[in-house]
Design a protein around this motif. Structure first.
Motif, short mmCIF file in Angstrom:
data_model
loop_
_atom_site.label_atom_id
_atom_site.label_comp_id
_atom_site.label_asym_id
_atom_site.label_seq_id
_atom_site.Cartn_x
_atom_site.Cartn_y
_atom_site.Cartn_z
N ASP A 11 50.37 44.10 40.46
CA ASP A 11 50.41 44.16 39.00
C ASP A 11 49.92 42.85 38.40
O ASP A 11 50.22 41.77 38.94
CB ASP A 11 51.83 44.45 38.50
CG ASP A 11 52.28 45.85 38.83
OD1 ASP A 11 51.41 46.72 39.06
OD2 ASP A 11 53.51 46.09 38.87
N GLY A 12 49.16 42.95 37.33
CA GLY A 12 48.69 41.77 36.63
C GLY A 12 47.46 41.12 37.24
O GLY A 12 47.05 40.05 36.81
N VAL A 13 46.87 41.77 38.24
CA VAL A 13 45.68 41.21 38.89
C VAL A 13 44.51 42.16 38.67
O VAL A 13 44.65 43.37 38.79
CB VAL A 13 45.91 41.00 40.41
CG1 VAL A 13 44.63 40.53 41.08
CG2 VAL A 13 47.03 40.01 40.65
N LEU B 271 46.74 31.51 40.95
CA LEU B 271 46.87 32.74 41.71
C LEU B 271 46.51 32.49 43.17
O LEU B 271 45.50 31.86 43.47
CB LEU B 271 45.92 33.79 41.12
CG LEU B 271 45.90 35.16 41.77
CD1 LEU B 271 47.25 35.85 41.61
CD2 LEU B 271 44.81 36.01 41.15
N ASN B 272 47.32 32.99 44.08
CA ASN B 272 47.04 32.89 45.51
C ASN B 272 46.05 34.00 45.85
O ASN B 272 46.43 35.10 46.25
CB ASN B 272 48.34 33.02 46.32
CG ASN B 272 48.11 32.81 47.80
OD1 ASN B 272 47.00 32.96 48.30
ND2 ASN B 272 49.17 32.47 48.51
N THR B 273 44.76 33.70 45.69
CA THR B 273 43.72 34.72 45.87
C THR B 273 43.61 35.18 47.31
O THR B 273 43.23 36.32 47.57
CB THR B 273 42.36 34.20 45.37
OG1 THR B 273 42.05 32.97 46.05
CG2 THR B 273 42.38 33.96 43.87
N THR B 274 43.95 34.33 48.26
CA THR B 274 43.93 34.73 49.67
C THR B 274 44.96 35.82 49.92
O THR B 274 44.65 36.85 50.54
CB THR B 274 44.19 33.52 50.59
OG1 THR B 274 43.21 32.52 50.33
CG2 THR B 274 44.15 33.92 52.05
N LYS B 275 46.15 35.63 49.42
CA LYS B 275 47.22 36.62 49.60
C LYS B 275 46.88 37.92 48.88
O LYS B 275 47.09 39.00 49.42
CB LYS B 275 48.55 36.05 49.10
CG LYS B 275 49.73 36.91 49.45
CD LYS B 275 51.04 36.21 49.12
CE LYS B 275 52.21 37.09 49.54
NZ LYS B 275 53.48 36.43 49.31
N VAL B 276 46.34 37.82 47.67
CA VAL B 276 45.94 39.02 46.93
C VAL B 276 44.85 39.76 47.69
O VAL B 276 44.90 40.98 47.84
CB VAL B 276 45.46 38.65 45.50
CG1 VAL B 276 44.80 39.85 44.82
CG2 VAL B 276 46.61 38.14 44.66
#
Length: 113
Positions: A98-100, A81-86
């Protein structure tokens, strides 16, 4: 999502303890690093992996990391998962994709000014 600045003041005796604790932690961290550096050097030079007695134990631990330097076979790859982008998306819009799922841990951060 809340952002607040507070001018709340704590009682003077607690304020003094906070400042003392911050200074002591800095000194202790420095002292601990010096001891660990000397101990690690001695343990490596003498091929000692652990020390155990009635008061404490010391283990010379090892952490291995791996870095891809070329084409890695697919079986050794994974999608993450690109946690920075999220995180940026969440800060900007206040909603998660969605899904996070969000997990938040609260803790105290302090330092002497």
């Amino acid at each position: 999502m809340t952002t607040a600045v507070s001018t709340y003041t704590v009682p003077k005796e607690i304020e003094k303890k906070i400042l003392t604790a911050i200074e002591l932690k800095k000194e202790l961290t420095k002292y601990e690093k010096e001891i660990k550096d000397q101990l690690k050097k001695a343990m490596i030079e003498n091929d000692v992996h652990s020390i155990t007695n009635d008061l404490y134990y010391v283990t010379l631990a090892s952490k291995k990391t791996f870095k891809a330097t070329g084409n890695v076979p697919e079986e050794y790859q994974k999608v993450v998962l690109n946690t920075t982008k999220v995180g940026d998306e969440y800060k900007l819009y206040g909603e998660l994709p969605d899904g996070v799922e969000l997990k938040e841990t609260k803790y105290i951060v302090w330092d002497k000014r």
